[in-house]
Structures are given as C-alpha cells and as structure tokens.
Design an enzyme around this catalytic site. Sequence first.
Site, PDB file in Angstrom:
ATOM      1  N   ASP A 255      10.445   6.230  14.997  1.00  0.00           N
ATOM      2  CA  ASP A 255      10.142   7.626  14.499  1.00  0.00           C
ATOM      3  C   ASP A 255      10.505   8.205  15.824  1.00  0.00           C
ATOM      4  OD1 ASP A 255       9.558   9.926  13.598  1.00  0.00           O
ATOM      5  OD2 ASP A 255       7.484   9.683  13.509  1.00  0.00           O
ATOM      6  N   ILE A 256      11.302   9.193  15.584  1.00  0.00           N
ATOM      7  CA  ILE A 256      11.980  10.173  16.633  1.00  0.00           C
ATOM      8  C   ILE A 256      12.030  11.457  16.276  1.00  0.00           C
ATOM      9  CG2 ILE A 256      13.932  10.283  18.356  1.00  0.00           C
ATOM     10  CD1 ILE A 256      14.769   7.761  17.550  1.00  0.00           C
ATOM     11  N   ASP A 257      11.425  12.337  16.908  1.00  0.00           N
ATOM     12  CA  ASP A 257      11.137  13.942  16.466  1.00  0.00           C
ATOM     13  C   ASP A 257      11.622  14.834  17.657  1.00  0.00           C
ATOM     14  OD1 ASP A 257       9.512  16.397  16.165  1.00  0.00           O
ATOM     15  OD2 ASP A 257       8.888  15.073  14.471  1.00  0.00           O
TER      16      ASP A 257
ATOM     17  N   ARG B 263      12.703  17.623   8.071  1.00  0.00           N
ATOM     18  CA  ARG B 263      12.748  18.604   8.999  1.00  0.00           C
ATOM     19  C   ARG B 263      13.249  18.493  10.529  1.00  0.00           C
ATOM     20  NH1 ARG B 263       7.637  22.680   9.537  1.00  0.00           N
ATOM     21  NH2 ARG B 263       8.899  23.623   7.954  1.00  0.00           N
TER      22      ARG B 263
ATOM     23  N   HIS C   6      13.761   8.797  11.173  1.00  0.00           N
ATOM     24  CA  HIS C   6      13.075   7.219  10.840  1.00  0.00           C
ATOM     25  C   HIS C   6      14.111   6.123  10.859  1.00  0.00           C
ATOM     26  CE1 HIS C   6       9.596   9.828   8.967  1.00  0.00           C
ATOM     27  NE2 HIS C   6       9.857  10.146  10.272  1.00  0.00           N
TER      28      HIS C   6
ATOM     29  N   GLY D 126      13.320  15.491  12.417  1.00  0.00           N
ATOM     30  CA  GLY D 126      13.138  13.961  12.835  1.00  0.00           C
ATOM     31  C   GLY D 126      13.963  13.114  12.163  1.00  0.00           C
TER      32      GLY D 126
ATOM     33  N   CYS E 165      20.648  20.829  18.648  1.00  0.00           N
ATOM     34  CA  CYS E 165      19.832  20.088  19.148  1.00  0.00           C
ATOM     35  C   CYS E 165      19.738  18.818  18.575  1.00  0.00           C
ATOM     36  CB  CYS E 165      18.424  20.551  19.313  1.00  0.00           C
ATOM     37  SG  CYS E 165      17.763  21.584  17.760  1.00  0.00           S
TER      38      CYS E 165
ATOM     39  N   LEU F  93       4.164   5.367   7.088  1.00  0.00           N
ATOM     40  CA  LEU F  93       5.374   6.195   7.369  1.00  0.00           C
ATOM     41  C   LEU F  93       5.725   6.753   6.082  1.00  0.00           C
ATOM     42  CD1 LEU F  93       7.188   7.164   9.734  1.00  0.00           C
ATOM     43  CD2 LEU F  93       8.603   5.286   9.376  1.00  0.00           C
ATOM     44  N   LYS F  94       6.082   8.002   5.926  1.00  0.00           N
ATOM     45  CA  LYS F  94       6.843   8.896   4.901  1.00  0.00           C
ATOM     46  C   LYS F  94       7.920   7.816   4.077  1.00  0.00           C
ATOM     47  CE  LYS F  94       8.404  12.668   6.082  1.00  0.00           C
ATOM     48  NZ  LYS F  94       8.777  14.164   6.438  1.00  0.00           N
TER      49      LYS F  94
ATOM     50  N   CYS G  24      16.401  25.399  20.558  1.00  0.00           N
ATOM     51  CA  CYS G  24      15.341  25.683  19.746  1.00  0.00           C
ATOM     52  C   CYS G  24      14.037  25.080  20.200  1.00  0.00           C
ATOM     53  CB  CYS G  24      15.402  25.111  18.343  1.00  0.00           C
ATOM     54  SG  CYS G  24      17.169  25.399  17.548  1.00  0.00           S
TER      55      CYS G  24
ATOM     56  N   GLU H 237       0.700  -1.395   0.095  1.00  0.00           N
ATOM     57  CA  GLU H 237       0.097   0.000  -0.186  1.00  0.00           C
ATOM     58  C   GLU H 237       0.818   1.290   0.116  1.00  0.00           C
ATOM     59  OE1 GLU H 237      -3.177   2.815   2.509  1.00  0.00           O
ATOM     60  OE2 GLU H 237      -2.389   0.661   3.470  1.00  0.00           O
TER      61      GLU H 237
END
Length: 498
Positions: A181-183, A234, A238, A236, A203, A392-393, A194, A115
């Site tokens: 996923d880490i943001d 931006r 993955h 994060g 950061c 997920l992107k 920031c 998918e």
Amino acid sequence: MADEPMQDGDSQLSNDDITMAGPEAVTSTSNGAGGQGEEGESDDDEFPSSRPQHTQPSSSPDAAPSSPLDAGRISLKASDPEILRSFYQRLFPWRHLFQWLNHSPTPTNDFAHREFALTLQNDVWRRYMSYPTSDLMRKEMLNLLPSRIEIGPVYTTNPRDRKTIRNASAFKPIAKELCFDIDLTDYDEIRTCCDKANICQKCWRFMVMASKVVDAALREDFGFKHIMWVYSGRRGIHAWVCDKKVRTMDDQKRRAVANYLEVIKGGSQGGKKVNLRRPLHPHISRSLDILAPYFQTDVLATQDPWLDADRAAHLLTLLPDRPLTTALQNKWDASPGRSSASKWADIDAVAKSGASKSLDARQLLEAKQDIVLEYTYPRLDIEVSKKLNHLLKSPFVIHPGTGRVCVPIDPRRLDDFDPLAVPTVQELLAEIDEWKGEGGSDDGAAVKEEGRTNIQDWEKTSLKPYVEYFRTFVLTLMKDERDTRVKREREDAGGMDF
C-alpha cells in the site's frame, strides 16, 4: 491512512456477532448470475443487460431498472443506496473477482473460506463474512449495499463458523496475497503541488516511480509473476502479489520481503531518512537507474522541492561537509528564488570550486544518491505487507469520497495512467444510459453488436478496458495454477511403482 484498510482484529467492533440476512437464507440458484455451480471462465452473464428483466418481480434487488437514469440520479452521492445498487447489479465484475480469489473456475475453499469485511450504512462494519460462490456474494451485496468491501485471508474453515469450533486456536489464516500500500499523504513533505487527500497529475508521478521500483524488485529479485496494481480511488495505489507460493507465506516471510523493500525510514518531518550501506545492494542500484530520470523531470523541474528556503535548508542537512553547505547557503542567499534544478547543480559546482578543503568526493556522491532516493523511492505503508490477516480494499469498489472506481492498472502503461480520468460511478451509469439511447433498443429486444447478443453493461462504459485487463490477469493466473497442478500430478504418477 484515512481511506485505506481498517484495522484488523475483533477488538475493533463486535459487528461480527450481528446476525444478518445473507447467503445462509438463500436456497435457490440464480440462473441470472450465470449458474451457481459452474463459475465458468468465459461466461459473463452475471452482469444483467440493459433490457428489462420481465421474469423477476420489480421489488427484487436483482431487477434491472426499466427506464433510463434521470438527471437527478446523476447528482446523487457515490454512497447513495440507489447508486450502489445499480453499480453492484450492473457493473461490478463478480465472476472475475470470484475466479481471481478462487484460482479456479469451479468453487473451492480458496473462496469459500475467504474473509470479507463490509462497511455498511452509518459506518457499521461487519467482519468474517464469507460466500461459497459469486452468485451468493452478489445477492448479499445487493441486499446490504456496502460502501466498502475489504478482502482478508483464507482461513482453515469457514469464517462464519469460527465461533462453533471447540478449539479456537484451530481457526487461523492460512493464505492471502502479499499486498503493498502506497499513499500520497506519505509524500507531503516532498511534494509541493498538493497535500493531504488532494492529488494531481504532477504528484501522481510519485506513484508511478514507486510502482515501477516495487514491481521490478518483486519480479526480478523474488521471481513473482502475478502482480496486480490497483488504484485506491483517491490518492494511493495497491499491489496484490497473487502467486501461489506467495499466498502461503507466513508472517515471518512477509516481513522479510517488506523489510527488503523498505528504504525510507524515520518520522514525517526532518532528519535523514535514507541510510544505506556501501557498496549498494543490486536492488538499490537498479532502483536508482529507474528513478534518476524521474528525479530530473518530475522532482527537480516539476515539484521544485527546494525553492522554499526552509526546504532548501533541509537539503543542506543531507550533505556531509560543513564548509560546502556554508558556501551553498551563501550562494543561495545571494540569489533568492533560485530553482531546485539550479541548486542541485550548484552542489557539484561549488564542490569543484574548492570551497571546502576537507570534502570527500566519494561521501558527496553517496550523499547525493541518498537524496535522490529520499525524494523518489517508494514510501510504503509497511504494516500492510507484514501480516497474513491484514484486510485491504477490494478492486472495483467505489471510493465514497471521489466516486471513482478502484480500477486495476496495466503495469505496462503506468506512465500513461491518469487517476483523475478514472470514471466515477455516476459517469458510468450515465454512459450506460447514453449507450442505450444511441444504439440500444427501447422495446426490450436484445442488443446486437458484432454478431453478439446480451452486451453486458460494463462493455458500454469507460470501465470496459479495466474489466478486460482484470479478466486477462485472472485467466492467466488460473491457467498457470492449472498447468502447475497438472505437471505435478504427472510427475507424481510417473514416480509410482506398480
């Protein structure tokens, strides 16, 4: 999270019912995409070269621009259709993406039943899209120009056919990579440079710490091998764990792995977020060894998280002894502006001074370990990892806000990766034009370099090392799967009775 996966499920939108022009309407094979049935391991010809495509009509979405990019085009937004068309046509590694998700150079259901979800213009969202080959996927992307492509699971049948199945329960996800996923927005309470969607090199070090801890655990504790880290475009990062034994794990096993890695718990503000049993698990001990140097340099020295009095007050709540915290508070009140490194050293100094008669040295050590973990350990969006059907992107899409490409990161070079140096799509298109002006040909002749012809456009840009790393990762994954299959077939043949 604002720029990460959308929620899965049909309740989100009814866009999956929209009839669209796509591969269903395509009946011919595009030789310009390298051949439909072969999807070869080393054939990269789905990337058009910079020379004009005289054999195609100028109105075709596959037609390469016949003139260099003009200055006005560089000022367009990353989500502009003209920018997206040029990117998908000239730079996106369609064949490598196919091989990655297909696990073979020839088409299989691993790709055909996969998918994809697309975000189109005006935020229209379409789920349950699928494609038999990279050629047809590329054609549809050039037609629809999605601003975002998300990857979902492999289903029991073609996702486009799900509504024709009499037994609805027969349509279900059966395989997908295990994702993490880490943001950086989840670090807002501890980072000082920031906040929100903003990031800087200071950061970003939290992402370096997180990826090193998770990568070590996945490889050493679970034996996983094929782990790809991808910058989200931006703020994060993955992780895609691609081993075959991982892809077929059910939700229960995925939850178990996710829970194993989850240490930071609790709300976004206040409270103790690390509560560990002793003796420490080997994973936690190893993590502390990895994180200790970063805590000294990137947390204490660079972030200086307790310079502010309110943040320093939170530090005191994490210590186990009231007389000790009272003595520390008095010391800091007498020396305003004391650095975090000094305050961290004060804990041991005041403890040794005898300010507290009831202090338990072991409890203090354990509390300090928990503090190091609270300020360095990965803050995972754990729900992304627990569900087989989570979207997920995709790697290599463009972040519409920053214009940066979601590039894979070589785990051996995590410390050197700079998210602010990742090229934007506008810069990449300009690099193609500059490359032509320096060494290319303006008369349509093939460009030659080191004995090669038809140099692909991505090779002329700063996207090249990322595509090459991705290609190496994919080829290694396919080789391991092929070798495993051959070994199993030999073992099966050797065990047969004749």
